[in-house]
Design an enzyme around this catalytic site. Structure first.
Site, PDB file in Angstrom:
ATOM      1  N   CYS A  47      26.347  34.872  33.479  1.00  0.00           N
ATOM      2  CA  CYS A  47      27.415  35.511  32.711  1.00  0.00           C
ATOM      3  C   CYS A  47      28.769  35.275  33.371  1.00  0.00           C
ATOM      4  CB  CYS A  47      27.143  37.012  32.592  1.00  0.00           C
ATOM      5  SG  CYS A  47      28.394  37.908  31.641  1.00  0.00           S
ATOM      6  N   CYS A  49      24.949  39.442  36.898  1.00  0.00           N
ATOM      7  CA  CYS A  49      23.984  38.594  36.201  1.00  0.00           C
ATOM      8  C   CYS A  49      24.424  37.131  36.344  1.00  0.00           C
ATOM      9  CB  CYS A  49      23.887  38.992  34.729  1.00  0.00           C
ATOM     10  SG  CYS A  49      23.264  40.678  34.480  1.00  0.00           S
ATOM     11  N   GLU A  62      38.748  41.720  27.165  1.00  0.00           N
ATOM     12  CA  GLU A  62      38.673  40.970  25.921  1.00  0.00           C
ATOM     13  C   GLU A  62      37.770  41.686  24.917  1.00  0.00           C
ATOM     14  OE1 GLU A  62      39.516  36.451  27.546  1.00  0.00           O
ATOM     15  OE2 GLU A  62      37.436  37.024  27.113  1.00  0.00           O
ATOM     16  N   CYS A  68      29.109  34.616  23.490  1.00  0.00           N
ATOM     17  CA  CYS A  68      28.348  35.530  24.333  1.00  0.00           C
ATOM     18  C   CYS A  68      28.268  34.991  25.761  1.00  0.00           C
ATOM     19  CB  CYS A  68      26.943  35.689  23.759  1.00  0.00           C
ATOM     20  SG  CYS A  68      25.943  36.900  24.622  1.00  0.00           S
ATOM     21  N   CYS A  94      32.788  42.897  19.118  1.00  0.00           N
ATOM     22  CA  CYS A  94      32.180  43.004  20.447  1.00  0.00           C
ATOM     23  C   CYS A  94      33.185  43.700  21.364  1.00  0.00           C
ATOM     24  CB  CYS A  94      31.842  41.611  20.960  1.00  0.00           C
ATOM     25  SG  CYS A  94      30.936  41.594  22.520  1.00  0.00           S
ATOM     26  N   CYS A 127      32.564  43.505  35.656  1.00  0.00           N
ATOM     27  CA  CYS A 127      31.188  44.034  35.674  1.00  0.00           C
ATOM     28  C   CYS A 127      30.637  43.924  37.087  1.00  0.00           C
ATOM     29  CB  CYS A 127      30.298  43.254  34.702  1.00  0.00           C
ATOM     30  SG  CYS A 127      28.628  43.956  34.549  1.00  0.00           S
TER      31      CYS A 127
END
Length: 381
Positions: free
Chosen positions: A123, A120, A96, A351, A109, A116
């Site tokens: 997220c 984290c 995305e 975010c 962005c 990933c």
């Protein structure tokens, strides 16, 4: 030659394209500049339309090269003007990219990986696991798709002015491809963005921050999210390898090599987790320490980000009053502090909400679903 065997010119920065024309095609290097203008200024992919190139050169390009941006799978606008694209990376994966318009600026962005691997805890991307790094073409292709779309939108405020490597993935774990893509973003024959308008956001890979400072002049943002090692290790597991003191020292070195730069520290606000007054006071000490070492005021800036929820998460967004109180404590301590306005959450484009489609090689999707199932049973009981 099959298209898959041809060179995708989006994979090459100016130097690479000049070498391709000189070494592979036997042409003058300035032809690379002409082609870059067609690709990045006019959004043309068909060599036949590149009218200032000779017929023979166009035939060479048709035989040896392609200009192939990623296909758009989903094109989704938000009520607040934010725009999200789901872009196909291959038959199994998609990522995305998100455009956020604001007064006087438009920020894109951009993702650097499919998924990933850093895990984290707050997220959404982390719950998807990890598949692979993106190529330079797949990274710059996101900018190309957005710029072409925005070029067709008759609103001046929807101009692309900034790019942040802040989408899916950890950019510094895909160093060479990301640096090459950022070079195209800043090249006058590419998208022509100023150095300060291209930002790389990292969770804190210390050796790669040092390496970045040697080869690029982009802005640096650091995903901090906690002012002490115990809490940060819980939220950002990478902290166990590169604790806060080592990370901040790397930031100091980066700032010392870039005399006019500042570093933004991103801090996601989670209710009762990292938003207490003692957290603000500890964070202020860290920021002042950086300014003192660099001997420059406001080298360290803080960007407070209200947590954006996603399915299965255990975290909640901090209350607005608590976020503003946290900001005031930092401002009173002399730390330049902003609160990021949440944008695009109605289309899961805010975010921390980016997910895409990831063929997970890490089994993290399965583990997250298992934990979510256990948590739901616990709450019911």
């Amino acid at each position: 030659m099959d298209d898959a065997a041809k060179v995708n010119l989006l994979d090459l920065d100016r130097d690479g394209l000049e070498r391709f024309f000189a070494d592979e095609l036997g042409e003058k290097r300035f032809r690379a500049h002409q082609v870059m203008k067609w690709i990045y200024h006019r959004h043309v992919c068909d060599f036949a339309e590149m009218s200032d190139l000779g017929k023979d050169l166009r035939a060479k390009l048709e035989a040896r090269a392609v200009v192939m941006p990623p296909p758009v799978i989903l094109d989704k606008p938000s009520a607040d003007g934010t725009h999200k694209w789901l872009l196909g990376m291959d038959q199994a994966n998609a990522i995305e990219a998100v455009f956020i318009p604001d007064k006087g600026r438009g920020t894109l962005c951009v993702s650097s990986q499919v998924g990933c691997g850093l895990n984290c805890q707050f997220c959404s991307t982390a719950t998807q696991g990890f598949n692979r790094n993106l190529s330079t073409a797949e990274i710059i292709g996101q900018v190309w798709v957005a710029a072409k779309h925005l070029g067709n939108v008759p609103h001046k405020q929807r101009k692309l002015t900034n790019v942040v490597m802040m989408g899916m993935g950890e950019p510094l774990l895909n160093f060479d491809n990301v640096v090459r893509a950022m070079s195209i973003m800043r090249d006058d024959y590419g998208f022509g963005l100023a150095n300060k308008r291209v930002t790389l956001s990292t969770a804190g890979l210390v050796p790669m921050i040092d390496r970045l400072s040697e080869v690029s002049d982009v802005s640096l943002a650091v995903s901090l999210h906690a002012p002490n090692d115990d809490l940060r290790t819980e939220l950002v597991p990478l902290n166990k390898k590169y604790p806060i003191d080592e990370l901040l020292d790397a930031c100091v070195r980066y700032a010392m090599r870039k005399p006019k730069t500042s570093i933004t520290f991103e801090y996601t606000m989670m209710q009762g987790v990292n938003d207490l007054p003692e957290h603000a006071r500890a964070l202020a000490k860290l920021m002042r320490r950086i300014d003192a070492k660099v001997q420059r005021a406001n080298t360290a800036k803080v960007n407070l980000i209200p947590f954006n929820p996603f399915a299965g998460t255990r975290f909640e967004r901090s209350e607005e009053t608590r976020i503003r109180d946290f900001q005031k404590l930092l401002l009173d301590a002399g730390v330049l502090t902003m609160v990021r306005r949440t944008r695009g959450d109605d289309i899961d484009a805010a975010c921390g909400q980016l997910k895409g489609q990831v063929m997970d090689k890490t089994r993290r999707q399965a583990e997250f679903k298992r934990k979510t199932h256990i948590d739901s049973i616990t709450r019911i009981n």
